[in-house]
Design a protein around this motif. Structure first.
Motif, PDB file in Angstrom:
ATOM      1  N   THR A  20       5.255  -2.723  -6.661  1.00 29.27           N
ATOM      2  CA  THR A  20       4.091  -3.077  -5.844  1.00 29.27           C
ATOM      3  C   THR A  20       3.597  -4.482  -6.178  1.00 29.27           C
TER       4      THR A  20
ATOM      5  N   ILE B  37       1.873   7.525  -6.649  1.00 29.05           N
ATOM      6  CA  ILE B  37       0.975   8.674  -6.776  1.00 29.05           C
ATOM      7  C   ILE B  37       1.753   9.980  -6.569  1.00 29.05           C
ATOM      8  N   GLY B  38       2.619  10.022  -5.551  1.00 24.93           N
ATOM      9  CA  GLY B  38       3.424  11.215  -5.303  1.00 24.93           C
ATOM     10  C   GLY B  38       4.350  11.533  -6.463  1.00 24.93           C
TER      11      GLY B  38
ATOM     12  N   ALA C  92       4.957  14.195  -0.318  1.00 23.36           N
ATOM     13  CA  ALA C  92       4.240  12.930  -0.449  1.00 23.36           C
ATOM     14  C   ALA C  92       5.187  11.783  -0.813  1.00 23.36           C
TER      15      ALA C  92
ATOM     16  N   ILE D 159       0.839  -1.205   0.000  1.00 27.21           N
ATOM     17  CA  ILE D 159       0.000   0.000   0.000  1.00 27.21           C
ATOM     18  C   ILE D 159       0.874   1.255   0.000  1.00 27.21           C
ATOM     19  N   VAL D 160       1.907   1.246   0.832  1.00 30.97           N
ATOM     20  CA  VAL D 160       2.788   2.406   0.919  1.00 30.97           C
ATOM     21  C   VAL D 160       3.528   2.620  -0.399  1.00 30.97           C
TER      22      VAL D 160
ATOM     23  N   GLY E 110       1.411   4.254  -2.873  1.00 20.44           N
ATOM     24  CA  GLY E 110       1.304   5.668  -2.550  1.00 20.44           C
ATOM     25  C   GLY E 110       2.469   6.472  -3.096  1.00 20.44           C
ATOM     26  N   THR E 111       3.660   5.865  -3.119  1.00 13.50           N
ATOM     27  CA  THR E 111       4.825   6.548  -3.683  1.00 13.50           C
ATOM     28  C   THR E 111       4.614   6.848  -5.160  1.00 13.50           C
TER      29      THR E 111
ATOM     30  N   THR F 253       5.943   8.379   1.760  1.00 14.79           N
ATOM     31  CA  THR F 253       5.646   6.998   1.391  1.00 14.79           C
ATOM     32  C   THR F 253       6.876   6.173   1.020  1.00 14.79           C
TER      33      THR F 253
END
Length: 402
Positions: free
Chosen positions: A191, A101-102, A121, A94-95, A98-99, A125
Motif C-alpha cells: 500500500t 484487513i481480510g 473479504a 484503499i483496496v 482492505g486486503t 479486495t
C-alpha cells in the motif's frame, strides 16, 4: 447523444508517463499485481491441514477456495469498474489496505465460518490487481501494449504460483496462521509503495455509478470478440481451478504422503506458465493470436490426459502441471491482449466483464473439484478438468467459420 461506453474525458492522461516494457514502473506494477493476487492462493496447499484444523470434510474445505473466488467475482463487478470513474492511485491503495484487513481476519479465525467470511473479504479486495492491469494498458506506448501487459501479467502469474510455495514453506515452519500474518504485512508494505510510485490518473466519467455498472451489459452486447474471449477464459480457468483445488488432496495421500511445504513446491513448476506470458504478448503483437490460442487451449487437454492416465507417477503429474500452466496462462494473456484493443475508454469495465466471467469459471471449477474427488477420485477430477478444456478448444474451431 454520446455513447456511454466512451463517456470519458481523462484530462490527466496528457501528463501520464508513457510506459515501455522495461520501465521501472512496469516492474513495480508487475510485483504489485503478483502480491495482490497471491492472496487468493495461499490457502490452496494448506487445504488438507485446514480440514484437520477445523474438522471439516474435503468437500467443505474446498469451499475455502470457492468463497475466495466468489469474493473476487463480487469485487470485479462492484469495485473494478470504478477504475474508469475514480482517481486510480487512491482507489488501488484503499483496496489493497482492505486486503490486509481480510488477511488479518483469516489469521485470527477460530472456526471455519469465520475463516470463510475472511476469505470472502480477501477475494473482494484482491481485485487491486485487475485495476492495475488496465491501468498499465492505459500507460503503455502504442505498439507495445501487448508486451507491457505481458510483463505485468508475468508478475501476476508468478504471484499466483509462488504463493503456493511460500505458503507451504511458512506453514511447515511456523504454522498456517503465520502464512496469513506474512501476507497481511506484505499488503501493508505494498500500500505504501504504490501510493509513492503510481501516477495520479482520473478518468472523468459522465456516468453515475449505476449507469457505469449497467454499461458493462452494453459492452457484452456490442463486442463479439469480448464474448468469445470470455468463453475461452471462463472454461480455461475452470480447468485450472479444478486441478489446483484437488492437487493437495492427491499429494497428501498414498503413494505420495507429501507435507504442505512439498505440495507448495509444485507451484514452482507452473513458473513456465508465467514465463510464457511475455511470449504470448509478443504473439499478439505479431498478429498470431488466433493460432496461438488454439495451440495453448490444446495443452490444457493434453495436461489432464497425462495426469489422469499416470497419476501414480510423479513425473507425469509434474509434466501435467507445466503443460496446464503454459496453456491456461498463455491463452489468458492472449485474451486480455485482444480485449484491451476494443474500447480504450472502457478498459476497467472490459476487465470487469471478462474477469467476472473468468473467475465465475474458477468458482464452478473449485466448487465441483472437491466433491468430484470424493466421488470419483483423481480420474474424475482429470475428466472434469479436461472436459472444460475440450469445450473451449471445440469453440475455438468455430473461429474459422467466421
Amino acid at each position: 447523444m454520446s455513447n456511454p461506453l466512451n463517456a470519458s474525458n481523462d484530462q490527466s492522461s496528457k501528463s501520464l508517463p508513457s510506459l515501455k516494457p522495461n520501465n521501472l514502473l512496469v516492474y513495480v506494477m508487475a510485483i504489485a499485481c503478483g502480491m495482490a493476487v497471491a492472496n487468493l492462493y495461499y490457502a490452496q496447499p494448506l487445504l488438507h491441514t485446514l480440514a484437520n484444523v477445523f474438522g471439516t470434510s474435503i468437500g467443505t474445505t474446498g469451499l475455502i477456495i470457492t468463497m475466495t473466488q466468489f469474493g473476487y467475482v463480487l469485487g470485479l463487478v462492484l469495485i473494478v469498474p470504478l477504475g474508469d470513474l475514480l482517481e486510480r492511485r487512491r482507489l488501488i491503495t484503499i483496496v489493497t489496505a482492505g486486503t490486509a484487513i481480510g488477511l488479518a481476519g483469516a489469521a485470527m479465525s477460530s472456526s471455519i465460518g469465520i475463516f470463510l467470511f475472511s476469505c470472502l473479504a480477501i477475494g473482494l479486495t484482491a481485485v487491486a490487481a485487475q485495476i492495475l492491469v488496465p491501468f498499465a494498458a492505459v500507460l503503455a506506448e502504442e505498439g507495445q501494449r501487448g508486451a507491457v501487459i505481458g510483463r505485468v501479467m508475468s508478475g501476476l502469474l508468478l504471484g499466483i504460483l509462488l504463493a503456493r510455495t511460500v505458503s507451504g514453506l511458512i506453514a511447515d515452519a511456523y504454522g498456517w496462521q503465520a502464512v496469513f500474518w506474512f501476507a497481511t504485512f506484505s499488503m501493508l508494505v505494498q500500500t505504501a509503495v504504490l501510493w509513492k510510485m503510481l501516477p495520479q490518473s482520473r478518468g472523468e466519467m459522465r456516468l453515475s455509478y449505476p449507469a457505469l455498472i449497467g454499461s458493462i451489459l452494453h459492452l457484452l452486447r456490442d463486442e463479439p470478440l469480448l464474448r468469445r474471449r470470455i468463453v475461452y477464459g471462463t472454461l480455461g480457468f475452470a480447468s485450472f481451478s479444478v486441478f489446483w483445488t484437488s492437487l493437495a488432496f492427491l499429494l497428501a495421500r498414498p503413494p505420495y504422503n507429501y507435507s504442505d511445504s512439498v505440495i507448495g513446491l509444485f507451484g514452482l513448476l507452473g513458473a513456465a506458465g508465467a514465463l510464457s506470458a511475455s511470449f504470448a504478448g509478443k504473439l499478439h503483437d505479431k498478429g498470431h493470436t488466433r493460432i496461438g490460442t488454439g495451440l495453448l487451449l490444446s495443452l490444457i487437454i493434453i495436461s489432464f490426459t497425462v495426469m489422469g492416465l499416470f497419476s501414480n507417477h510423479i513425473f507425469a503429474v509434474m509434466i501435467g502441471v507445466i503443460l496446464l500452466d503454459i496453456g491456461q496462462q498463455g491463452s489468458h494473456i492472449l485474451n486480455q491482449s485482444v480485449i484491451y484493443t476494443l474500447n480504450p475508454a472502457a478498459r476497467s469495465r472490459i476487465t470487469t466483464a471478462y474477469m467476472t466471467s473468468f473467475f465465475f469459471g474458477g468458482v464452478v471449477g473449485s466448487a465441483s473439484a472437491g466433491y468430484m474427488f470424493e466421488i470419483a477420485g483423481w480420474i474424475g477430477v482429470s475428466l472434469l478438468g479436461g472436459s472444460f478444456g475440450a469445450i473451449a478448444f471445440l469453440y475455438w474451431l468455430t473461429e474459422f467459420k467466421e
